[in-house]
Scaffold this motif. Structure first.
Motif, PDB file in Angstrom:
ATOM      1  N   GLY A 194       0.785  -1.220   0.000  1.00  0.00           N
ATOM      2  CA  GLY A 194       0.000   0.000   0.000  1.00  0.00           C
ATOM      3  C   GLY A 194       0.819   1.272   0.000  1.00  0.00           C
ATOM      4  N   ILE A 195       0.120   2.382  -0.083  1.00  0.00           N
ATOM      5  CA  ILE A 195       0.703   3.720  -0.135  1.00  0.00           C
ATOM      6  C   ILE A 195       0.542   4.362   1.236  1.00  0.00           C
ATOM      7  CG2 ILE A 195       0.620   5.966  -1.282  1.00  0.00           C
ATOM      8  CD1 ILE A 195      -0.918   4.530  -3.583  1.00  0.00           C
ATOM      9  N   PRO A 196       1.636   4.733   1.910  1.00  0.00           N
ATOM     10  CA  PRO A 196       1.521   5.367   3.224  1.00  0.00           C
ATOM     11  C   PRO A 196       0.630   6.617   3.176  1.00  0.00           C
ATOM     12  CG  PRO A 196       3.775   4.702   2.832  1.00  0.00           C
ATOM     13  CD  PRO A 196       3.036   4.501   1.527  1.00  0.00           C
ATOM     14  N   THR A 197      -0.037   6.871   4.272  1.00  0.00           N
ATOM     15  CA  THR A 197      -1.049   7.927   4.312  1.00  0.00           C
ATOM     16  C   THR A 197      -0.549   9.316   3.916  1.00  0.00           C
ATOM     17  OG1 THR A 197      -2.135   6.647   6.051  1.00  0.00           O
ATOM     18  CG2 THR A 197      -2.889   8.909   5.733  1.00  0.00           C
ATOM     19  N   PRO A 198       0.591   9.796   4.423  1.00  0.00           N
ATOM     20  CA  PRO A 198       1.035  11.139   3.994  1.00  0.00           C
ATOM     21  C   PRO A 198       1.259  11.240   2.489  1.00  0.00           C
ATOM     22  CG  PRO A 198       2.247  10.413   5.941  1.00  0.00           C
ATOM     23  CD  PRO A 198       1.484   9.224   5.441  1.00  0.00           C
ATOM     24  N   ILE A 199       1.789  10.181   1.889  1.00  0.00           N
ATOM     25  CA  ILE A 199       1.988  10.171   0.437  1.00  0.00           C
ATOM     26  C   ILE A 199       0.641  10.203  -0.277  1.00  0.00           C
ATOM     27  CG2 ILE A 199       2.828   8.785  -1.500  1.00  0.00           C
ATOM     28  CD1 ILE A 199       5.024   7.746   0.364  1.00  0.00           C
ATOM     29  N   ALA A 200      -0.285   9.386   0.207  1.00  0.00           N
ATOM     30  CA  ALA A 200      -1.610   9.327  -0.408  1.00  0.00           C
ATOM     31  C   ALA A 200      -2.305  10.680  -0.349  1.00  0.00           C
ATOM     32  CB  ALA A 200      -2.462   8.259   0.273  1.00  0.00           C
ATOM     33  N   LEU A 201      -2.084  11.441   0.731  1.00  0.00           N
ATOM     34  CA  LEU A 201      -2.692  12.767   0.846  1.00  0.00           C
ATOM     35  C   LEU A 201      -2.210  13.691  -0.261  1.00  0.00           C
ATOM     36  CD1 LEU A 201      -2.707  13.716   4.638  1.00  0.00           C
ATOM     37  CD2 LEU A 201      -4.678  13.600   3.100  1.00  0.00           C
ATOM     38  N   VAL A 202      -0.904  13.705  -0.489  1.00  0.00           N
ATOM     39  CA  VAL A 202      -0.357  14.578  -1.529  1.00  0.00           C
ATOM     40  C   VAL A 202      -0.816  14.120  -2.906  1.00  0.00           C
ATOM     41  CG1 VAL A 202       1.762  15.454  -2.586  1.00  0.00           C
ATOM     42  CG2 VAL A 202       1.631  15.188  -0.097  1.00  0.00           C
ATOM     43  N   GLU A 203      -0.782  12.816  -3.138  1.00  0.00           N
ATOM     44  CA  GLU A 203      -1.203  12.292  -4.444  1.00  0.00           C
ATOM     45  C   GLU A 203      -2.681  12.569  -4.696  1.00  0.00           C
ATOM     46  OE1 GLU A 203       0.073   9.162  -6.466  1.00  0.00           O
ATOM     47  OE2 GLU A 203       2.136   9.137  -5.732  1.00  0.00           O
ATOM     48  N   ALA A 204      -3.517  12.259  -3.721  1.00  0.00           N
ATOM     49  CA  ALA A 204      -4.965  12.427  -3.908  1.00  0.00           C
ATOM     50  C   ALA A 204      -5.371  13.887  -3.951  1.00  0.00           C
ATOM     51  CB  ALA A 204      -5.726  11.714  -2.783  1.00  0.00           C
ATOM     52  N   GLY A 205      -4.517  14.770  -3.434  1.00  0.00           N
ATOM     53  CA  GLY A 205      -4.838  16.191  -3.465  1.00  0.00           C
ATOM     54  C   GLY A 205      -4.986  16.747  -4.864  1.00  0.00           C
ATOM     55  N   THR A 206      -4.437  16.056  -5.852  1.00  0.00           N
ATOM     56  CA  THR A 206      -4.556  16.515  -7.236  1.00  0.00           C
ATOM     57  C   THR A 206      -6.003  16.523  -7.721  1.00  0.00           C
ATOM     58  OG1 THR A 206      -4.149  14.259  -8.040  1.00  0.00           O
ATOM     59  CG2 THR A 206      -2.235  15.697  -7.812  1.00  0.00           C
ATOM     60  N   ALA A 207      -6.875  15.769  -7.063  1.00  0.00           N
ATOM     61  CA  ALA A 207      -8.277  15.705  -7.492  1.00  0.00           C
ATOM     62  C   ALA A 207      -9.079  16.920  -7.045  1.00  0.00           C
ATOM     63  CB  ALA A 207      -8.933  14.424  -6.959  1.00  0.00           C
ATOM     64  N   GLY A 208      -8.558  17.677  -6.078  1.00  0.00           N
ATOM     65  CA  GLY A 208      -9.250  18.878  -5.636  1.00  0.00           C
ATOM     66  C   GLY A 208     -10.515  18.630  -4.842  1.00  0.00           C
ATOM     67  N   LEU A 209     -10.635  17.459  -4.243  1.00  0.00           N
ATOM     68  CA  LEU A 209     -11.803  17.128  -3.426  1.00  0.00           C
ATOM     69  C   LEU A 209     -11.444  17.185  -1.946  1.00  0.00           C
ATOM     70  CD1 LEU A 209     -13.131  13.982  -5.352  1.00  0.00           C
ATOM     71  CD2 LEU A 209     -14.104  16.283  -5.397  1.00  0.00           C
ATOM     72  N   PRO A 210     -12.438  17.336  -1.063  1.00  0.00           N
ATOM     73  CA  PRO A 210     -12.152  17.227   0.369  1.00  0.00           C
ATOM     74  C   PRO A 210     -11.553  15.850   0.673  1.00  0.00           C
ATOM     75  CG  PRO A 210     -14.356  18.097   0.003  1.00  0.00           C
ATOM     76  CD  PRO A 210     -13.865  17.627  -1.328  1.00  0.00           C
ATOM     77  N   LEU A 211     -10.517  15.843   1.514  1.00  0.00           N
ATOM     78  CA  LEU A 211      -9.829  14.598   1.831  1.00  0.00           C
ATOM     79  C   LEU A 211      -9.950  14.263   3.309  1.00  0.00           C
ATOM     80  CD1 LEU A 211      -6.467  15.083  -0.131  1.00  0.00           C
ATOM     81  CD2 LEU A 211      -8.543  13.902  -0.905  1.00  0.00           C
ATOM     82  N   ILE A 212     -10.106  12.976   3.591  1.00  0.00           N
ATOM     83  CA  ILE A 212     -10.016  12.449   4.950  1.00  0.00           C
ATOM     84  C   ILE A 212      -8.740  11.628   5.013  1.00  0.00           C
ATOM     85  CG2 ILE A 212     -11.111  11.068   6.755  1.00  0.00           C
ATOM     86  CD1 ILE A 212     -13.783  11.515   5.362  1.00  0.00           C
ATOM     87  N   ALA A 213      -7.905  11.921   5.997  1.00  0.00           N
ATOM     88  CA  ALA A 213      -6.651  11.178   6.159  1.00  0.00           C
ATOM     89  C   ALA A 213      -6.837  10.122   7.235  1.00  0.00           C
ATOM     90  CB  ALA A 213      -5.523  12.121   6.545  1.00  0.00           C
TER      91      ALA A 213
END
Length: 390
Positions: free
Chosen positions: A256-275
């Motif tokens: 899997g992808i560690p959470t801090p990395i996933a936050l930066v990657e998923a941030g490209t979608a411009g949606l609200p994120l839950i970590a």
């Protein structure tokens, strides 16, 4: 099938509480450094932790992540969690409601959360693999999805994506082709916002963009670093004498992808994120918000506390909120909006991954947000002054 799911729910609780199922690799929060402010100019007492999420105002960004339900022994746990969510103004997620959809006798194990938390933001929960036909059961009907929402008078619907768990679970649903299209249909049909939720393997940039195209309102990145669903299924397999499944579950324990990395990657979608994933302190909550999270979920710590008492849940929350506020003060952030503009230096394996994935500019921006904001304000002031003298 009904008794099988019910028993599985109990085993999930037991294994999570009694065995070490955390990912052996660190979540990576130690790679996230908030730049210290020696003169923060913020009083601890004035710090505001309120946040808006999908149209609702919450008292703080901490989420009690989707945990349990589907077995009578889960009632007490969910009651303790719901009481705390109501008292502290938190969002709360229940575990997968599939058990109650196939066996209505189990509805009270979920409905208790709305009874105890009439004003809380509550998220219903169904599985993405169950949106399509599987080898052992048909796809969920729209009426079943609506029943899951109505069961707890949910404010949102979480659709959990657990391909890793299904692949390593003896009874798992292996078919995945067509889930994205089914999710897109679902978001167009239901009356509440849909949250796409990973369960411990993280979200990459490309999948975040796909989820946005499917119409989801928010993404829970559910990164690696906390409890491993693969390790959980390995433990269950061992108990049932399923040697091959046990070996497979152990092999993919760290996938899997560690959470801090996933936050930066998923941030490209411009949606609200839950970590969610490996969050173990208020400092981790602050780090996640600074990286772009709107809300931050904690799972195992709440499960453990709720299995003991309601008072333990409240103690955990008080400790976490105090730690969060201290991190905010030392970062010079009087509220969460300011924390999202704090300088963040990313180091170690997290930086190496993100650099290779093309996020160098984003990393530089994170580390210099205050300087860039000050330069922008200065430029605006100079332009305004120049115009005034024309």
């Amino acid at each position: 099938m009904t008794e099988e799911i019910k028993q599985r729910k109990l085993e999930h609780i037991t294994v999570a509480l009694e065995e070490g199922i955390a990912v052996s690799q660190r979540a990576g929060w130690g790679d996230i450094h908030l730049v210290h402010q020696a003169l923060p100019e913020v009083d601890l007492e004035e710090i505001d932790t309120t946040v808006s999420f999908l149209g609702r105002r919450l008292a703080c960004p901490v989420v009690i992540s989707a945990l349990t339900g589907g077995h009578p022994e889960a009632v007490t746990i969910n009651r303790h969690l719901a009481r705390a969510a109501e008292r502290y103004g938190l969002a709360l997620g229940v575990g997968s409601q599939r058990a109650a959809l196939v066996n209505p006798e189990l509805v009270p194990t979920y409905a208790v959360v709305r009874e105890e938390a009439p004003h809380a933001f509550i998220m219903a929960n169904i599985g993405a693999p169950q949106l399509i036909e599987q080898a052992r059961h048909p796809a969920f009907r729209r009426s079943q999805v609506e029943a899951a929402i109505a069961m707890i008078q949910a404010d949102a619907l979480a659709v959990h994506m657990n391909a890793l768990q299904e692949a390593t679970q003896v009874e798992g649903d292996r078919r995945m082709r067509g889930v994205a299209a089914a999710l897109q249909r679902l978001t167009a049909e239901v009356t509440v916002p849909v949250i796409a939720k990973e369960t411990g393997a993280g979200i990459c940039r490309e999948q975040a963009l796909l989820l946005r195209s499917c119409g989801v309102a928010a993404i829970d990145v559910g990164g690696a670093g906390g409890s491993s669903m693969s390790a959980l299924e390995a433990a269950r397999a061992r108990a049932h004498g399923e040697t091959q499944a046990q070996q497979i579950g152990q092999l993919y324990r760290d996938w899997g992808i560690p959470t801090p990395i996933a936050l930066v990657e998923a941030g490209t979608a411009g949606l609200p994120l839950i970590a969610t994933g490996g969050v173990r302190s208020g400092l981790d909550v602050a780090r996640a918000v600074a990286l772009g999270a709107t809300l931050v979920g904690m799972g195992f710590p709440f499960l453990k506390a709720a299995s003991e008492s309601y008072e333990h849940v409240c103690e955990l929350l008080e400790q976490t909120l105090t730690e969060l506020k201290i991190a905010m003060q030392l970062s010079g952030a009087v509220n969460l909006a300011a924390l999202r503009q704090a300088d963040v230096v990313v180091s170690g394996e997290t930086r190496a991954w993100l650099s290779l994935r093309g996020f160098e500019e984003e990393l530089r921006t994170l580390a210099n947000r205050r300087a860039r904001a000050a330069a922008y304000r200065l430029a605006v002031a100079e332009e305004t002054q120049a115009r005034a003298h024309q």
